[in-house]
Structures are given as C-alpha cells and as structure tokens.
Design an enzyme around this catalytic site. Sequence first.
Site, short mmCIF file in Angstrom:
data_model
loop_
_atom_site.label_atom_id
_atom_site.label_comp_id
_atom_site.label_asym_id
_atom_site.label_seq_id
_atom_site.Cartn_x
_atom_site.Cartn_y
_atom_site.Cartn_z
N ALA B 244 0.83 -1.21 0.00
CA ALA B 244 0.00 0.00 0.00
C ALA B 244 0.86 1.26 0.00
O ALA B 244 2.08 1.19 0.09
CB ALA B 244 -0.93 -0.02 1.21
N HIS B 245 0.19 2.40 -0.08
CA HIS B 245 0.91 3.66 -0.21
C HIS B 245 1.79 3.95 1.01
O HIS B 245 1.42 3.67 2.14
CB HIS B 245 -0.01 4.84 -0.49
CG HIS B 245 -1.16 5.04 0.42
ND1 HIS B 245 -2.00 6.11 0.30
CD2 HIS B 245 -1.66 4.29 1.43
CE1 HIS B 245 -2.94 6.02 1.21
NE2 HIS B 245 -2.76 4.94 1.90
N ASN B 246 2.97 4.48 0.70
CA ASN B 246 3.92 4.93 1.71
C ASN B 246 4.52 3.82 2.56
O ASN B 246 5.12 4.09 3.59
CB ASN B 246 3.29 6.01 2.61
CG ASN B 246 2.91 7.23 1.79
OD1 ASN B 246 1.74 7.49 1.52
ND2 ASN B 246 3.91 7.95 1.33
#
Lengths: 345, 345, 345
Positions: B244-246
């Site tokens: 997922a993001h980051n």
Amino acid sequence: LNTEHGFTLGELARLLDIQLSGDAEIKIHGLASLESAGKGDLGFLSNPKLQSRLSDCGASAVILHPDLASTSPLPCLLSLDPYVSYARASQLFARRRAERESVAVIHSTAVISDEATLADGVSIGPGAVIEAGVHIGRGAVIGANVYIGFNSSVGEDSHLNPGVVVYHDVRIGARVILHSGAVIGADGFGFAKDGRQWVKIAQLGGVCIGDDVEIGAGSTVDRGALDDTIIEEGVKIDNLVQIAHNCVVGAHSLLCGCSAMAGSARLGKYCTVGGGVGIIGHVSIADGTVISAMSFVNRGIDKPGLYSSGSVLQSGREWKKNAIRQLQLDDMARRLRELERKLGE
Amino acid sequence: LNTEHGFTLGELARLLDIQLSGDAEIKIHGLASLESAGKGDLGFLSNPKLQSRLSDCGASAVILHPDLASTSPLPCLLSLDPYVSYARASQLFARRRAERESVAVIHSTAVISDEATLADGVSIGPGAVIEAGVHIGRGAVIGANVYIGFNSSVGEDSHLNPGVVVYHDVRIGARVILHSGAVIGADGFGFAKDGRQWVKIAQLGGVCIGDDVEIGAGSTVDRGALDDTIIEEGVKIDNLVQIAHNCVVGAHSLLCGCSAMAGSARLGKYCTVGGGVGIIGHVSIADGTVISAMSFVNRGIDKPGLYSSGSVLQSGREWKKNAIRQLQLDDMARRLRELERKLGE
Amino acid sequence: LNTEHGFTLGELARLLDIQLSGDAEIKIHGLASLESAGKGDLGFLSNPKLQSRLSDCGASAVILHPDLASTSPLPCLLSLDPYVSYARASQLFARRRAERESVAVIHSTAVISDEATLADGVSIGPGAVIEAGVHIGRGAVIGANVYIGFNSSVGEDSHLNPGVVVYHDVRIGARVILHSGAVIGADGFGFAKDGRQWVKIAQLGGVCIGDDVEIGAGSTVDRGALDDTIIEEGVKIDNLVQIAHNCVVGAHSLLCGCSAMAGSARLGKYCTVGGGVGIIGHVSIADGTVISAMSFVNRGIDKPGLYSSGSVLQSGREWKKNAIRQLQLDDMARRLRELERKLGE
C-alpha cells in the site's frame, strides 16, 4: 436478461436432448430465476421443495424433474438433473450471443510471428502478440492484447480473454478458458542465498494445463523451476488464485477465489478448496479432500474428508476479551491439569 | 528440460568460476533434479545427506561440495555452496534461451513519445506505450503491451514483462524484473470523509524501486500520498502481493505470495514474510524478522525472530467442536481462576 | 513533491472556497506533511493536538481549523475540516499535473468499432480496443491498451487506467476510476456437477457500477449468473479485491486490499471491510458494519457494529505451545465443567 434471438422450447428440448411437456413453439429469449422470470424466460427448479414457487412464476417454461411434470402449471423441459440442464442451456444462450459478436478473424493489428502456426478458424484480436514457435489450435479465440510467448501452444477451441499473458514454453490444452488478467508461466519464486544477497534461480520448467481447465481473472500459475507446473484436466480455478512453481493440481479439482498453493504442493483429484485458503509448500492433499474457506493447510492430508481451521466471527468487544486468551492457552491447559491432579488426590 | 545449444562442462566451470573434476568436454544441455536427470543434464547435490542418490543418478555431471568429489560416481563441478552454483548455472541456461529468442529492437507498433529517452540496446515490444519524460536505461527490455507513464524511469538491464503497467513518476532501478500483471504506482487508497461522502485524496507521491528488485505477477505497489512508497534494493516480491501507499520495504527482504502490507507499514531489511500474511498499517517490523505463512501482524515488531499467528488445521468435525469454544475463552479463563481460588482456600 | 506551475494561496482559497489568513500572493507548488514541508509547500493540521509542530514547520502555509488561526506562525487556509480541505487541494494539484500531460485525443492506434459511440471530449489511448455497441460518456479517459467489450458503457468523466479490461454488457457510471489490472465482468465461478464432470454455467448477467466508484489495481468484479453484480454509488475498492458473481456492495462502502466477497453476498451501505477479510456467499451484512482486517465473516450480520475474528501475533515459540491447544479446546471446556461440578458437590 433477454437475447434478441432466442430459441423455441422445442429447439431447446432437442439441443439439450431432453423431453418436452407443452407447446414446442413457445419462444424462449433467456434464462431467469423463478423469482425474476417473466414472459419469454425459461426458469429451472433444481430443488423439489421449492415447487410451490411455480404457481406464481411468470416464466414461459421451466426445467424440472419428470416427477413434477404432471403438477406443473407451466410448460416444462424434463430433466433428471435440472441444474445440469440449466447449465447446458446457459451455454446455448451464451453461444448465441457470442456468435452475433464475433467472427473468426485475424485482426490486422495483431503481431504474429512468421514462425507461429495457426490452425483453421482461429480468431486473434487487436493488439495480440504471438511469438515464434507458438501453435494455436483449431477454433481457438485469442482476445485483444493477449501475449503468447515463444514455443507455447494453445489447444482447440480454447479461449484466452483480452489481456491474458502466457509466457514461453507453456502448453495449454483444448477448450481451456483463461480470463483477463490471468498470467501463466511467470517465474516461480526461487532464490538461493549467497551471503546476504539473493541469487535468482532461473525457472527453466514450463506450465502444462490440461483440457477443459478454466482459470479466473487475475490468477497466476508460475512456471516450474526444473520440471513443469501441472494443472490437470477439468480443473476450475477462480479469480486471484496463486499456484506456485511445481505445484500439481489434480484433475477436476476446484479452487475458489483468493486461494493459494505454495511451491511443489500437490492437490489431489476431485478436491474442493474454499476461498482464501492457503496451502503450504511440499505437501500432498488426498483425492476428494474438501477444505473450508479461509483455512490454513499447514500439513499434508492423506485421508479425504472435510478440513477446516480459521476463527469464528465475534463482536469487536467479545473478540478483544477472547483473543487475548489465545496467548494463555497453554498456561490454561497446564493449570487445568494441575487442578485435576489436586482434586484427584 | 533441454536447451538445444548447451555448454561443455569446462565452459560451465569457467563461467561459474568453480573447479571441475572430470572430462571438460562433456556436453551439458540442461539442468535437472537428481531424480529426473538424464544424459546431458547437470544435477546438483545441495544436501550432503542425499549423497547416496548419486549412485543411480542418470545425470552427465553434478554440482557438489569439494568434500564429496572423491566419492562421486559422476563428473563434478565443485562448489562450496552447490545451491548457489545451481542458481547461477540456471541463469546461464536461461540467458542462452533468451538470446535465441530476442534481439534488441524497438518494435514498429510501440508508441514512444518524442520526449522519452532510450539508452542503447533497449528492446521495446509490440504495442508498448512509453509516455513523455520517460527514460529507459541501457539494455532494458520492455515487453509487449507494457505501459510506462509520464516521467517514470527504468534502470539498466531491467526487464518489464508483457502487460506490466507503470504509472507516472515512478523510479525503477537497475536489473529489476517486473512480471506480467504487476501494477506499479496506482493510487494509494486514501479518502477523507465529508459528511457521508468520501473525498478522494489524490496520491501525489511516487514509487521508488531499488536495484535488483523482482516483483511477481499480478502484484501491486501503490504510489504514496505525499512522499514515495519505497522498495529498497534486492527485495523479492512474489505474486499477488499488495504493497500500500507509503510503505517501506527494507533491502533484501522477501514477501511470499498473497501477502500484503497496509498503508505506511515499514518492513525492515532481510525480513521474510510468508504467504498470505497481512501486516497492518503504520507499524514497523525489525530487520531480520521472519513471519510465518497466513499470520496477521496486528502490531509492530521491535525484536527480530520468528512470529506466527493463525490457526491449526483440523477435521471438520473436530473444528466444529473446538471453534465454538473460541467464543468462550475468556469465560473459561475466569472460571479456571475461580476454581483455583476455591481450591486455594 | 513539487509541481512546476502551482497556485497562489489566494487562488487555493478561492478554489477550495475557504478563508485565507495571510498573504494571498504566496506561491504554493505542492502539498506536504508538516514534517517534510519546505518552501513552496502547503501543509495541513488535521489533529489540533499536533499544533506545536507548526513552530518549526518549513511550509509556506498551512490548512487548519479557524480556532487555531490566531496562534499560527504560518499563513493559513481556514477550514472547519482541514483533512477534507487537504483532500480537495490534493485533487487540484493532481488535476494541474494531468492537464499538462494529456489532451483529449483518440489515438490513431486505438481500434474502435464503427458501432461504438463516443461523446465529446473523450480521450482514448494507444492500443485501446472498443467493441461494437459501446458508449463512452463525455470527458471519459480510456487509457492505453484498455479493452471494452460489446455493449458496455462508461459514464461521463470516468477514467479507465491502462490495461483495464471490461467485458461485454457492463454498465459503468460517471466519475468512476478503474485502476490498471482491474477486470470487470469476467465470468462468475459457477459449475454444475454432472457425474464426475463440471459443466460450466454460462454467466448471462452483467455488472452495474454506480457513479463515483473507485476500484483498485488488479481487483476483479465478476458478472452475474442471471442477474447483475452490483457496485452501488460511491463505493471505494482497494487493490486485489475479489467481488464474486451476484454480490451487491452497498453505496459508499469501503473494501480494503485483498478482501473478498463470495457469490451472492450482500454488503450494506456505509460499511468498512478491512484488508484480507473473507465474506462467505449468500449472506447479508447490515448497513454501517465495520469488519476488522483479516477476519473471516462466516455468517450474516444483522446489527451494525465492529466485528472481528482472526488470531493474535505471537513469537514462534509461544505460538507452537498455544496453537496445539486449539485442538483441545472442547476437551478443556468439558474438563473445566467437570471440575466445577465436583467442587460444587
């Protein structure tokens, strides 16, 4: 659902090779559940207990067991297995739709190697890429933007939907259906540790997919490290399923969505693997085994039957109280034993 | 497996930089396990306990530890780590196959922006789309129907297999392998609640993928909300993995199939994440942590070691009896404590 | 992150329709977290407790609640919900970037049926394939190598990223975002057993996707068997999510990565489904239900609230001791009851 050009009830009886009770000229345009069926629809009654639903059913005809024909208020197609006859009828309607849409053509934008061989009646969609050494069997349909790598083969009447990727040296049988996003023959996940670095083990095996296999959208079947990964005939694989390198999936087994088999696992024939199940590598599962959804198969299974693991849904408040006790289970068991000892004295 | 044009044993010794014991002129056409090896195959013995298998092995030669050379009935390549040498040998055979298949060409049907820059020796397959601002490094292979978005870059000798999608502003290092169906840089899953509506948080960060990373078929690495999602060098990601993001995935870590990291989770270096593992967001996992398959990592881990959760496979009948007790665990623990109190009196 | 051509603070206030406190001419080039913001960046303070971070924040301006404006050391945009305003601002920056990159064009390599209809301002990327009977609404963006099957429709301003596949007879609403690798309308997983063979049930229903839905990379939504699979308006679906045939996903619900719904499951409106959750088929989940990550929903839920299952992370050593006790739970419960009986005597 309605198709523009349907069948008469008589045509359906003939095509399904079952008996008819009622007017053979009735026009059937589509299939529907008993609840939502209307004029022109063919319903089906697979559970005899639901027979009462026929009384207010709007269908023009119904597939049912011969025993129920005499009391049916609707014209009938008589089948010893109405659900199977429904399945066969659904294919007739799907085929009619497909026929209106597609003709066997090799689209001008497809990129086909001179060293590939295409049998008669092959259809290849726009943007598809067929590499050297590929053989496509008679009547196969290769969708738009499909890629088929070097020396792979696709059997007769197989259907690769748009965007499917087949790597090199993959053998695909006859009447196989691959849904979009499926990737067949990507590298298995193999690395050797050299000090603190991972050295890739090139995956030199292939994939072999038997006749009548269906593989769902986004599912992945990796190529073998040395020998092939094998999907035997009649296997049905749902969406987002992962089959790792050198797995063997036995004939006519089902794998439901999001299930996964780790490397070199062997699933028997006629197994059913529920959704979200994970099977560890290098184990064998007996023919006819059923594994319920979300189970973790952390060992081999040598006796067919139903197997489960996985936890039970609780309210968040209950879960919080109970889950922490998972960490104390061994302690609780020991204390219970100690109490039994004391009371036994 | 056999490749048409193999190596002599002497060539292999030289290419692998290891010693040879036996006839240097022996022709080796492929690699095989000791069980299935035949004439022209090179086997490998990574577990000294299996030495007895050499006696009836059909291979033309075998990779093994120097200590075992004197008793080997077969010609040998001598390696202090036979499994690593097997990995390196597998790459030699794979490369030879690949050389026969592909030459560095820019296919005429590829759509390449005038504002993209391609280094020497780049190969771009049919139907690939390269947007403005993209840079492709020397020797990189971009497969058929790959998409690379605005301002992204691909390092030297990287290989994007057919159908890979790379969104805009993604940096990919050298010698990276992306398998088909992988999607790098799609939007992270971020929304703000405005009353009863979700407002999309545009994902303005990118993705940064280090050198020597491999990402499996159908895996997804989302772009960051503001900063980048980071996959450090040497990371190996299997099929159908979601990052997922980051997230930050530390160097040389492995993530097995169907594992997932939620937003802003940080995995340390040299970790191993088993198949089907889920890691919640905003936690850190220590370098060198090993998480067993199908575990739920519902908290951070600050001490390396092996971690597990997940339940144990049971027959359906046993599971039914035991699973219901999960709901009573807290009650059982309290009653046990009460018994202990009573007996203590 | 920096965009070359940003906004002035005054422009942002006007576009976001919120008040400004400070110099309207300040140039803002991008968004950043308070920790990493530098000159030209706009930060946001959604948690008032973190107000102290403003003192050493390098941002050129900050979005915050009006109550905090008087003590802010930085120029401010004043919002009653700073997080929502940040979300809206992120869209402004993303749109500006997108405008620089793309103009509405129909690429010459796209293959578009004469029997498809395209509204004004539609953009179609290289290699996209649009079949007969398709309608694309005004302003929609169809990415490179996307496939849209017969008689499907895409609403106004929807955005299908590169490589998306939409099968035939799928209706997609307005402002829908589909990420790469998503497959909409593949066949549901339905088979009837005829002796020892599986007979395919052709999937004659479609898929209906409401307005403002977003579906993540690699996610799959299968078409219905007879009726449609339905994703209602405002639903947000993360990556690698599987929605089986005839599911209904209620309006404005969220499904996090790697979750899955089996056939004919109905999820209510305004639900949140955590990552890795599995929901069995043919159950209904009440509006407003929240299911925590990695839970197995093995029954319907008629009362909203938080639900969980799933086990707790342990060290490998602890897990080994405790997990085996899962098999003894029923036995332990019976023995506990027996002790209570004895002590009660």
